[in-house]
Design a protein around this motif. Structure first.
Motif, PDB file in Angstrom:
ATOM      1  N   ASN A 105      -7.664   2.531   7.842  1.00  4.55           N
ATOM      2  CA  ASN A 105      -8.880   2.193   7.087  1.00  4.55           C
ATOM      3  C   ASN A 105      -9.318   0.760   7.334  1.00  4.55           C
ATOM      4  O   ASN A 105     -10.513   0.476   7.433  1.00  4.55           O
ATOM      5  CB  ASN A 105      -8.672   2.430   5.589  1.00  4.55           C
ATOM      6  CG  ASN A 105      -8.794   3.889   5.232  1.00  4.55           C
ATOM      7  OD1 ASN A 105      -9.348   4.683   5.986  1.00  4.55           O
ATOM      8  ND2 ASN A 105      -8.268   4.248   4.086  1.00  4.55           N
ATOM      9  N   ARG A 106      -8.370  -0.151   7.424  1.00  6.66           N
ATOM     10  CA  ARG A 106      -8.697  -1.559   7.686  1.00  6.66           C
ATOM     11  C   ARG A 106      -9.404  -1.708   9.030  1.00  6.66           C
ATOM     12  O   ARG A 106     -10.401  -2.416   9.149  1.00  6.66           O
ATOM     13  CB  ARG A 106      -7.411  -2.380   7.650  1.00  6.66           C
ATOM     14  CG  ARG A 106      -7.618  -3.843   7.566  1.00  6.66           C
ATOM     15  CD  ARG A 106      -6.312  -4.593   7.442  1.00  6.66           C
ATOM     16  NE  ARG A 106      -5.183  -3.665   7.442  1.00  6.66           N
ATOM     17  CZ  ARG A 106      -4.013  -3.898   6.945  1.00  6.66           C
ATOM     18  NH1 ARG A 106      -3.764  -5.039   6.374  1.00  6.66           N
ATOM     19  NH2 ARG A 106      -3.047  -3.020   6.999  1.00  6.66           N
TER      20      ARG A 106
ATOM     21  N   ASP B 165      -0.231   4.148   9.200  1.00 11.87           N
ATOM     22  CA  ASP B 165      -0.679   4.694   7.916  1.00 11.87           C
ATOM     23  C   ASP B 165      -2.199   4.633   7.887  1.00 11.87           C
ATOM     24  O   ASP B 165      -2.781   3.555   7.941  1.00 11.87           O
ATOM     25  CB  ASP B 165      -0.079   3.874   6.773  1.00 11.87           C
ATOM     26  CG  ASP B 165      -0.369   4.439   5.398  1.00 11.87           C
ATOM     27  OD1 ASP B 165      -1.328   5.227   5.254  1.00 11.87           O
ATOM     28  OD2 ASP B 165       0.362   4.083   4.470  1.00 11.87           O
ATOM     29  N   MET B 166      -2.824   5.778   7.813  1.00 16.51           N
ATOM     30  CA  MET B 166      -4.285   5.827   7.809  1.00 16.51           C
ATOM     31  C   MET B 166      -4.871   5.134   6.585  1.00 16.51           C
ATOM     32  O   MET B 166      -5.947   4.542   6.657  1.00 16.51           O
ATOM     33  CB  MET B 166      -4.759   7.283   7.866  1.00 16.51           C
ATOM     34  CG  MET B 166      -6.224   7.440   8.149  1.00 16.51           C
ATOM     35  SD  MET B 166      -6.610   6.699   9.746  1.00 16.51           S
ATOM     36  CE  MET B 166      -8.285   6.234   9.460  1.00 16.51           C
ATOM     37  N   ASN B 167      -4.153   5.173   5.459  1.00 17.33           N
ATOM     38  CA  ASN B 167      -4.672   4.569   4.230  1.00 17.33           C
ATOM     39  C   ASN B 167      -4.639   3.044   4.253  1.00 17.33           C
ATOM     40  O   ASN B 167      -5.271   2.415   3.420  1.00 17.33           O
ATOM     41  CB  ASN B 167      -3.898   5.080   3.014  1.00 17.33           C
ATOM     42  CG  ASN B 167      -4.170   6.539   2.778  1.00 17.33           C
ATOM     43  OD1 ASN B 167      -5.268   7.031   3.010  1.00 17.33           O
ATOM     44  ND2 ASN B 167      -3.150   7.252   2.341  1.00 17.33           N
ATOM     45  N   THR B 168      -3.886   2.460   5.143  1.00 14.63           N
ATOM     46  CA  THR B 168      -3.847   0.999   5.209  1.00 14.63           C
ATOM     47  C   THR B 168      -4.400   0.533   6.552  1.00 14.63           C
ATOM     48  O   THR B 168      -5.550   0.139   6.639  1.00 14.63           O
ATOM     49  CB  THR B 168      -2.420   0.464   4.970  1.00 14.63           C
ATOM     50  OG1 THR B 168      -1.529   1.109   5.855  1.00 14.63           O
ATOM     51  CG2 THR B 168      -1.993   0.668   3.537  1.00 14.63           C
TER      52      THR B 168
ATOM     53  N   ARG C  14       5.754   1.719   1.450  1.00 13.73           N
ATOM     54  CA  ARG C  14       5.048   2.649   2.314  1.00 13.73           C
ATOM     55  C   ARG C  14       6.030   3.770   2.612  1.00 13.73           C
ATOM     56  O   ARG C  14       6.998   3.576   3.339  1.00 13.73           O
ATOM     57  CB  ARG C  14       4.627   1.977   3.611  1.00 13.73           C
ATOM     58  CG  ARG C  14       3.460   1.069   3.477  1.00 13.73           C
ATOM     59  CD  ARG C  14       3.117   0.559   4.852  1.00 13.73           C
ATOM     60  NE  ARG C  14       1.802  -0.018   4.881  1.00 13.73           N
ATOM     61  CZ  ARG C  14       1.266  -0.541   5.967  1.00 13.73           C
ATOM     62  NH1 ARG C  14       1.942  -0.544   7.105  1.00 13.73           N
ATOM     63  NH2 ARG C  14       0.066  -1.050   5.926  1.00 13.73           N
TER      64      ARG C  14
END
Length: 191
Positions: A172-173, A166-169, A9
């Motif tokens: 989003n989850r 982290d927006m991507n992990t 990350r």
């Protein structure tokens, strides 16, 4: 990169990117630097390529990572910094001999010394941690809102209200979990 390991990350802040080599600290922890060679991979990706890493240096790196995480977490919560974490960060910073250099493109890079480069790389990471924990940079330390993550991250957003490391992990989850809970709720009330 070495196959079989989780992706790194990467972020814009070296110290918190380093602490993100161990994620999901309150859930099923994901270790992203389980070996000295993997630590060398992470350092290379972050512009701190060292030539080797002994087991003792690897242990120092992981101790530094956990000390940065403990101090950054305390700072984000406005608690007293743990004395043992401060001591480790200061020791690693003092041992480093890296020099900041300017590239022809106007970017800062690090030149590690001719001797054991691992100490220099850890010194750069520790110095970066000191900058963010001491409030020397424009931004704020925060903790990820994910209950299983709780990673410390450095928020440089305009409003300083970022919730996720982290927006991507994590982001989003959490959004997916809320969406699915809402769907279950709606389908349960439709019966």
């Amino acid at each position: 990169m070495r196959a079989g390991f989780p992706d790194f990350r990467l972020g814009n802040v070296l110290a918190t990117s380093f602490t993100a080599t161990l994620t999901e600290r309150r859930g099923n922890a994901v270790e992203r630097i389980p070996t000295p060679h993997r630590l060398l991979d992470w350092l290379a990706v972050n512009g701190l390529a060292a030539d080797s890493c002994t087991t003792a240096q690897f242990d120092l790196a992981r101790e530094l990572r956990e000390s940065i995480h403990a101090a950054a977490t305390a700072a984000a919560l406005h608690d007293a910094l743990p004395a043992s974490a401060v001591e480790v960060i200061n020791d690693r910073s003092a041992e480093g001999r890296a020099a900041a250099i300017l590239t022809p493109e106007g970017e800062r890079r690090w030149r590690l010394g001719p001797g054991p480069q691992m100490e220099d790389a850890l010194g750069v990471i520790a110095a970066d941690a000191i900058d963010i924990i001491a409030g020397e940079r424009d931004g704020r330390l925060a903790l990820c809102a994910s209950p299983t993550c709780r990673a410390a991250f450095f928020d440089t957003s305009r409003s300083r209200t970022r919730r996720w490391c982290d927006m991507n992990t994590c982001g989003n989850r959490q959004k997916k979990a809320r969406f699915n809970a809402g769907r279950r709720e709606r389908s349960g009330s439709a019966e």
